[in-house]
Design an enzyme around this catalytic site. Structure first.
Site, PDB file in Angstrom:
ATOM      1  CB  ALA A  78      -0.888  -0.006   1.238  1.00 44.53           C
ATOM      2  N   GLY A 123       0.600  -5.128   0.963  1.00 39.41           N
ATOM      3  CA  GLY A 123      -0.595  -5.208   0.125  1.00 39.41           C
ATOM      4  C   GLY A 123      -0.318  -5.837  -1.225  1.00 39.41           C
ATOM      5  CD  GLU A 126      -2.152  -7.747   2.951  1.00 41.66           C
ATOM      6  OE1 GLU A 126      -1.741  -6.605   2.658  1.00 41.66           O
ATOM      7  OE2 GLU A 126      -2.823  -7.976   3.957  1.00 41.66           O
ATOM      8  CD  GLU A 146       1.672  -5.749   5.748  1.00 41.84           C
ATOM      9  OE1 GLU A 146       2.500  -6.602   6.090  1.00 41.84           O
ATOM     10  OE2 GLU A 146       1.018  -5.813   4.689  1.00 41.84           O
TER      11      GLU A 146
HETATM   12  C1  LIG Z   1      -5.488   7.857   0.414  1.00 42.63           C
HETATM   13  C2  LIG Z   1      -4.852   6.709  -0.338  1.00 42.63           C
HETATM   14  C3  LIG Z   1      -4.605   5.493   0.553  1.00 42.63           C
HETATM   15  C4  LIG Z   1      -3.933   4.383  -0.215  1.00 42.63           C
HETATM   16  C5  LIG Z   1      -3.476   3.294   0.697  1.00 42.63           C
HETATM   17  C6  LIG Z   1      -4.371   2.111   0.587  1.00 42.63           C
HETATM   18  C7  LIG Z   1      -4.465   1.475   1.940  1.00 42.63           C
HETATM   19  C8  LIG Z   1      -5.473   0.430   1.931  1.00 42.63           C
HETATM   20  C9  LIG Z   1      -5.042  -0.738   1.072  1.00 42.63           C
HETATM   21  C10 LIG Z   1      -5.466  -1.970   1.699  1.00 42.63           C
HETATM   22  C11 LIG Z   1      -4.690  -2.154   2.953  1.00 42.63           C
HETATM   23  C12 LIG Z   1      -3.306  -2.641   2.658  1.00 42.63           C
HETATM   24  C13 LIG Z   1      -2.714  -3.022   3.876  1.00 42.63           C
HETATM   25  C14 LIG Z   1      -1.305  -3.503   3.652  1.00 42.63           C
HETATM   26  O1  LIG Z   1      -1.216  -4.744   4.301  1.00 42.63           O
HETATM   27  C15 LIG Z   1      -0.360  -2.471   4.234  1.00 42.63           C
HETATM   28  C16 LIG Z   1       0.894  -2.276   3.450  1.00 42.63           C
HETATM   29  O2  LIG Z   1       1.065  -2.741   2.336  1.00 42.63           O
HETATM   30  S1  LIG Z   1       2.056  -1.290   4.230  1.00 42.63           S
HETATM   31  C17 LIG Z   1       3.396  -1.199   3.051  1.00 42.63           C
HETATM   32  C18 LIG Z   1       4.154  -2.489   2.952  1.00 42.63           C
HETATM   33  N1  LIG Z   1       5.298  -2.350   2.059  1.00 42.63           N
HETATM   34  C19 LIG Z   1       6.527  -1.962   2.505  1.00 42.63           C
HETATM   35  O3  LIG Z   1       6.716  -1.717   3.665  1.00 42.63           O
HETATM   36  C20 LIG Z   1       7.630  -1.856   1.473  1.00 42.63           C
HETATM   37  C21 LIG Z   1       8.155  -0.438   1.430  1.00 42.63           C
HETATM   38  N2  LIG Z   1       9.244  -0.301   0.442  1.00 42.63           N
HETATM   39  C22 LIG Z   1      10.507  -0.741   0.724  1.00 42.63           C
HETATM   40  O4  LIG Z   1      10.795  -1.337   1.727  1.00 42.63           O
HETATM   41  C23 LIG Z   1      11.553  -0.457  -0.327  1.00 42.63           C
HETATM   42  O5  LIG Z   1      11.047   0.550  -1.188  1.00 42.63           O
HETATM   43  C24 LIG Z   1      11.922  -1.691  -1.178  1.00 42.63           C
HETATM   44  C25 LIG Z   1      10.677  -2.301  -1.774  1.00 42.63           C
HETATM   45  C26 LIG Z   1      12.665  -2.703  -0.318  1.00 42.63           C
HETATM   46  C27 LIG Z   1      12.824  -1.233  -2.319  1.00 42.63           C
HETATM   47  O6  LIG Z   1      13.913  -0.491  -1.760  1.00 42.63           O
HETATM   48  P1  LIG Z   1      14.871   0.318  -2.745  1.00 42.63           P
HETATM   49  O7  LIG Z   1      15.309  -0.559  -3.844  1.00 42.63           O
HETATM   50  O8  LIG Z   1      15.881   0.991  -1.889  1.00 42.63           O
HETATM   51  O9  LIG Z   1      13.931   1.416  -3.413  1.00 42.63           O
HETATM   52  P2  LIG Z   1      13.306   2.724  -2.688  1.00 42.63           P
HETATM   53  O10 LIG Z   1      12.954   2.409  -1.276  1.00 42.63           O
HETATM   54  O11 LIG Z   1      14.176   3.899  -2.977  1.00 42.63           O
HETATM   55  O12 LIG Z   1      11.906   2.859  -3.485  1.00 42.63           O
HETATM   56  C28 LIG Z   1      11.861   3.436  -4.792  1.00 42.63           C
HETATM   57  C29 LIG Z   1      10.763   4.463  -4.769  1.00 42.63           C
HETATM   58  O13 LIG Z   1       9.502   3.762  -4.525  1.00 42.63           O
HETATM   59  C30 LIG Z   1       8.892   4.307  -3.368  1.00 42.63           C
HETATM   60  N3  LIG Z   1       8.151   3.259  -2.650  1.00 42.63           N
HETATM   61  C31 LIG Z   1       8.567   1.995  -2.415  1.00 42.63           C
HETATM   62  N4  LIG Z   1       7.618   1.313  -1.724  1.00 42.63           N
HETATM   63  C32 LIG Z   1       6.585   2.197  -1.534  1.00 42.63           C
HETATM   64  C33 LIG Z   1       5.308   2.095  -0.882  1.00 42.63           C
HETATM   65  N5  LIG Z   1       4.879   0.946  -0.317  1.00 42.63           N
HETATM   66  N6  LIG Z   1       4.523   3.181  -0.829  1.00 42.63           N
HETATM   67  C34 LIG Z   1       4.927   4.339  -1.425  1.00 42.63           C
HETATM   68  N7  LIG Z   1       6.126   4.509  -2.076  1.00 42.63           N
HETATM   69  C35 LIG Z   1       6.934   3.435  -2.111  1.00 42.63           C
HETATM   70  C36 LIG Z   1      10.029   4.860  -2.549  1.00 42.63           C
HETATM   71  O14 LIG Z   1       9.536   5.813  -1.640  1.00 42.63           O
HETATM   72  C37 LIG Z   1      10.900   5.442  -3.618  1.00 42.63           C
HETATM   73  O15 LIG Z   1      10.319   6.651  -4.046  1.00 42.63           O
HETATM   74  P3  LIG Z   1      11.231   7.981  -4.142  1.00 42.63           P
HETATM   75  O16 LIG Z   1      11.870   8.146  -2.793  1.00 42.63           O
HETATM   76  O17 LIG Z   1      12.247   7.643  -5.210  1.00 42.63           O
HETATM   77  O18 LIG Z   1      10.283   9.073  -4.515  1.00 42.63           O
END
Ligand SMILES: CCCCCCCCCCCCC[C@H](O)CC(=O)SCCNC(=O)CCNC(=O)[C@H](O)C(C)(C)COP(=O)(O)OP(=O)(O)OC[C@H]1O[C@@H](n2cnc3c(N)ncnc32)[C@H](O)[C@@H]1OP(=O)(O)O
Length: 273
Positions: A78, A123, A126, A146
């Protein structure tokens, strides 16, 4: 939303979710590569709409490939930026939107294959778990991180991950939030088939859909309906769901055709009715 074909989607298309039809196969692409295809509210809404509309394309539609654009991620979860601004009630509303998208995938009476090339996290995993099969490249990794954000899975991970890998392994993955690579994902039963690269992955997914498409569309759809509804239910409830599906199969022209073809020693010609 009208169902665009490959000809109507292009680099300037502002859709976050694109659909291309190739014969009996639909390719649904989540296209937010700058954010590693993170799930925004609009992506969730588009996904639900796309899969609800694909239901109208059956029985000509025989399968769906769900892919992430950009080559680095299927879906990295997400959208964390968006989550940071949410109030609890808003988060619940969006989680429910995510569950509706998953329900639309599970309601589609054809196989949906999550084609993972890269990260499938939170997500994103999921979403893949709501599909019928997860195929992945060797470069892929999976996790429910998460808890590292002070959250828990909110898109069905606590429901579907135990069904895929067993309760103990699901607990360890959700409590630890760790990422697993392709070897462990295959061993755990999370990934059904692995491939060296994206081209082989998409070719393999098409091959699987083609192998299913020779069978009765109504029977495959009934089997999916029962498997989705019965899995996780108590045995007495699950068996009644199967019995109802078995009875429904006897009401189909496909069943008559399938049995007649066997007895007449010829190939069946299923009409999907
Ligand atoms: C109002 C709108 C609401 C929308 C939300 C919807 C919510 C409801 C959906 C249903 C509920 C879902 C519930 C779910 O279980 C909860 C989650 O999914 S929580 C998120 C889980 N995911 C993560 O924690 C992964 C996060 N990312 C990372 O750990 C790393 O990015 C990586 C995948 C290991 C890769 O690392 P790197 O190679 O170093 O790359 P970067 O980190 O530099 O990422 C590149 C670029 O992408 C952006 N980015 C990566 N992941 C996300 C993300 N999950 N959300 C937003 N942006 C993301 C990152 O910020 C970088 O952007 P930049 O900094 O270059 O602008």
């Amino acid at each position: 939303m009208t169902m665009p074909d490959a000809a109507t989607t292009g680099p300037d298309d502002d859709r976050s979710v694109r659909v291309e039809r190739d014969g009996g196969v639909a390719i649904v692409t989540i296209d937010r590569p700058a954010a590693l295809n993170a799930l925004s509210a609009s992506v969730l809404e588009e996904l639900e709409q796309v899969f609800l509309e694909l239901a109208d394309a059956t029985p000509a539609l025989r399968g769906v490939l769900l892919v992430g654009a950009g080559g680095r991620a299927f879906v990295a979860g997400a959208d964390i930026r968006a989550i940071s601004a949410l109030a609890p009630a808003e988060a619940t509303q969006l989680a429910r939107r995510g569950h509706r998208a998953a329900a639309a995938i599970e309601a589609l009476p054809v196989p949906v294959i999550a084609c993972v090339d890269g990260f499938a996290l939170g997500g994103g995993l999921e979403l893949a778990l709501a599909c019928d099969l997860i195929f992945a490249t060797d470069a892929s990794s999976f996790g429910q991180p998460e808890v590292k954000l002070g959250l828990i899975p909110g898109f069905g991970g606590t429901v579907r991950l135990p069904r895929a890998v067993g309760l103990a392994r699901a607990k360890e993955l959700i409590y630890s939030g760790r990422r697993i690579g392709i070897d462990e994902a295959v061993t755990a039963g999370l990934v059904a088939r692995r491939f060296a690269d994206r081209d082989a992955l998409l070719a393999g997914a098409r091959e699987t859909i083609a192998g299913i498409a020779v069978n009765s569309p109504t029977a495959v759809g009934l089997a999916k309906r029962v498997l989705v509804a019965a899995t996780g239910q108590p045995t007495d409830v699950a068996t009644e769901l199967e019995i109802a599906g078995f009875e429904d199969a006897f009401r189909t022209d496909d069943m008559r055709e399938g049995v007649a073809a066997f007895l007449e020693k010829r190939e069946p010609h299923f009409g999907g009715a």
